[in-house]
Design an enzyme around this catalytic site. Structure first.
Site, mmCIF file in Angstrom:
data_model
loop_
_atom_site.group_PDB
_atom_site.id
_atom_site.type_symbol
_atom_site.label_atom_id
_atom_site.label_comp_id
_atom_site.label_asym_id
_atom_site.label_seq_id
_atom_site.Cartn_x
_atom_site.Cartn_y
_atom_site.Cartn_z
ATOM 1 N N GLU A 132 0.936 -0.704 -0.149
ATOM 2 C CA GLU A 132 0.002 0.117 0.094
ATOM 3 C C GLU A 132 0.143 1.239 0.385
ATOM 4 O O GLU A 132 2.009 1.490 0.446
ATOM 5 C CB GLU A 132 -0.881 0.044 1.222
ATOM 6 C CG GLU A 132 -2.015 -1.104 1.130
ATOM 7 C CD GLU A 132 -2.953 -0.428 2.648
ATOM 8 O OE1 GLU A 132 -2.999 0.832 2.858
ATOM 9 O OE2 GLU A 132 -3.388 -1.247 2.746
ATOM 10 N N GLU A 164 -13.397 6.164 -1.112
ATOM 11 C CA GLU A 164 -14.225 5.128 -0.257
ATOM 12 C C GLU A 164 -15.683 6.129 0.467
ATOM 13 O O GLU A 164 -14.467 6.702 1.900
ATOM 14 C CB GLU A 164 -13.760 3.732 0.326
ATOM 15 C CG GLU A 164 -13.421 3.072 -0.739
ATOM 16 C CD GLU A 164 -11.996 2.152 -0.007
ATOM 17 O OE1 GLU A 164 -12.567 0.696 0.981
ATOM 18 O OE2 GLU A 164 -10.716 2.489 -0.263
ATOM 19 N N LYS A 205 -15.563 5.195 4.501
ATOM 20 C CA LYS A 205 -14.219 5.279 5.118
ATOM 21 C C LYS A 205 -14.629 6.684 7.150
ATOM 22 O O LYS A 205 -15.010 7.751 6.451
ATOM 23 C CB LYS A 205 -13.513 5.641 4.509
ATOM 24 C CG LYS A 205 -12.874 4.037 3.730
ATOM 25 C CD LYS A 205 -11.693 4.485 2.982
ATOM 26 C CE LYS A 205 -10.649 3.820 4.198
ATOM 27 N NZ LYS A 205 -9.081 3.236 3.978
ATOM 28 N N GLU A 215 -8.807 10.431 4.242
ATOM 29 C CA GLU A 215 -9.624 8.913 4.266
ATOM 30 C C GLU A 215 -10.003 8.434 3.263
ATOM 31 O O GLU A 215 -9.806 7.072 2.440
ATOM 32 C CB GLU A 215 -9.783 8.752 5.809
ATOM 33 C CG GLU A 215 -8.982 8.228 6.568
ATOM 34 C CD GLU A 215 -7.832 7.387 6.598
ATOM 35 O OE1 GLU A 215 -8.225 6.403 6.248
ATOM 36 O OE2 GLU A 215 -6.504 7.706 7.227
#
Length: 468
Positions: free
Chosen positions: A268, A322, A325, A331
């Site tokens: 990641e 997203e 989250k 984030e």
């Protein structure tokens, strides 16, 4: 992990070296760059549409999942895309038992292979950082048991077993040569874990994030921009970007335990395109800059100061923004794409047939009045510039921009707010980028070829404050 001889590279003529570099970049992106496919959102397209999009419209051919969702695994069947699945942390103690591991394989993996190209199972995610003693104690036994189950199912040659770590596993990381694993975890967990990886020829996965380690003073260092660098007195090596420092700190920790022969994979890393006002560098321009430079760097074959002449399998976080989250705004905005599959910004992973969907200016800004192009300047004796040919296709010119700026040459003038940003057209930006390359490479005729889309001119294209 690919390696190139530095002696071989240094002996090549410059023209052949540049061609080789271009080949490495193109092949490396398609071979080494993957993406994390997270699903903490309520607005994402169906997995079948996502799989088709990645296959047909991008050069991404590796995907990491954070679970073993059957619908997603089925969607990637017969695509050839390499898929990594993850065992949730709370299931780790359960899988330390062989019968449970075998049942997990029968339920989540075997129904989908070989149609779906599952290449790796990750046991948990950043397990050591969460501090759950039962999960930590069960981590290596679960990895060993899953591998045993894979052997019994004749899948061990196809599927590796590993687990990703945050940089929190390090007790020290600066300078990079001082990197060491946290005491207690080093010999009791990480040494047997590394022994397992060596025995099964599996990689050590880490999640380095320069974004979380940078400040206003180190933003250029984090984004691979020109900077004064960080000098490691112990090794006498200069670090010009934060990612290299983080990777070499991990390598030093592994070296301390005598495991320098194990491949390191970046599981990641990424950069958010939006965030809160208190955060540094949270905008589409910085996100595009980091991920574009990241891809160029990890596929270049340059490696790091302590791991030269290597490429690194790398997974960008993340495929989508997203919306569910938790935490700060950033984030929810690490995605390369919005939920409708439009790019959040361009980093050069879309195939040519999909480029029309790229937003011209991904960073919102004030509306400006249309700008009338300024007529070209006068002829200047003895000076030459490289400009796009008349009739050159916009797609080809965009590719020229991507290539030049992806090499790390200074394209600041054609970015938002730059002296040559307006007029905001692909042709105008390509003219500037192509000329930057032409001048930097020595003003040879072949430096202005660009697959026959460039032409040398003796008319100065500078205008206003935009100087070529």
């Amino acid at each position: 992990m690919a390696k190139l001889s530095s002696t071989f590279l240094s002996s090549l003529p410059i023209t052949i070296w540049l061609l080789l570099l271009a080949f490495i970049l193109i092949q490396g992106v398609e071979g080494s760059i993957g993406v994390n496919y997270g699903t903490v959102a309520d607005n994402l397209p169906p997995p079948s549409k996502v799989a088709h999009f990645l296959l047909e419209s991008t050069v991404i051919n590796r995907v990491r999942l954070f679970d073993a969702n059957p619908e997603i695994l089925k969607a990637f069947a017969r695509t050839g895309i390499e898929v990594t699945v993850t065992v949730p942390n709370d299931q780790i103690p359960h899988l330390a038992k062989l019968t449970s591991a075998q049942q997990w394989l029968k339920t989540y993996i075997q129904p989908h292979t070989p149609a779906t190209n599952i290449v790796r199972i990750l046991v948990g995610n950043e397990v050591l950082s969460f501090g759950n003693k039962l999960q930590i104690a069960s981590l290596v036994p679960a990895m060993q048991t899953l591998h045993t189950a894979l052997v019994a199912a004749s899948l061990n040659r196809r599927i590796q077993v590993s687990t990703p770590h945050s940089l929190g596993i390090l007790s020290s990381s600066s300078p990079p040569s001082s990197g060491k694993f946290r005491q207690g975890y080093d010999t009791h967990v990480l040494k047997p874990l590394l022994s397992f990886l060596r025995a099964t020829n599996s990689p050590f996965l880490v999640n380095p994030y320069p974004f979380f380690g940078c400040s206003a003073d180190t933003i250029d260092y984090a984004l691979f921009r020109p900077n004064s660098g960080v000098f490691d007195q112990n090794t006498k090596r200069l670090y010009t970007n934060m990612l290299d420092g983080q990777l070499d700190a991990v390598f030093s920790a592994m070296k301390h335990l005598d495991f320098t022969d194990i491949e390191i994979v970046i599981a990641e890393t990424g950069w958010p395109s939006r965030g809160d006002s208190s955060q540094i560098g949270v905008d589409a321009r910085s996100a595009a800059e980091y991920n574009r430079n990241l891809m160029r760097h990890v596929t270049s074959g340059v490696g790091t100061p302590l791991m030269p002449n290597r490429t690194f399998e790398t997974y960008i976080f993340a495929l989508f923004n997203e919306d569910l989250k938790q935490g700060p705004t950033s984030e929810r905005n690490f995605g390369l794409f919005e939920a409708d599959l439009t790019p959040a910004y361009d980093i050069g992973i879309l195939r040519s047939t999909a480029r029309s969907s790229i937003p011209t200016n991904p960073t919102p800004g004030p509306k400006v009045a249309p700008v009338t192009p300024v007529p070209a300047g006068p002829m200047v004796k003895g000076k030459k510039w490289c400009l796009p040919k008349r009739g050159a296709e916009i797609e080809a010119l965009q590719s020229n921009i991507d290539y030049v700026c992806g090499l790390g040459l200074d394209c600041g003038a054609i970015q938002v707010g730059g002296s040559c940003f307006l007029p905001n057209t692909v042709r105008a930006h390509a003219a500037y980028a192509m000329n930057v390359y032409y001048q930097a490479m020595g003003r040879n005729d072949y430096d202005c070829d660009f697959k026959q889309t460039g032409a040398i001119s003796d008319v100065d294209p500078s205008y206003g404050k935009c100087k070529y």
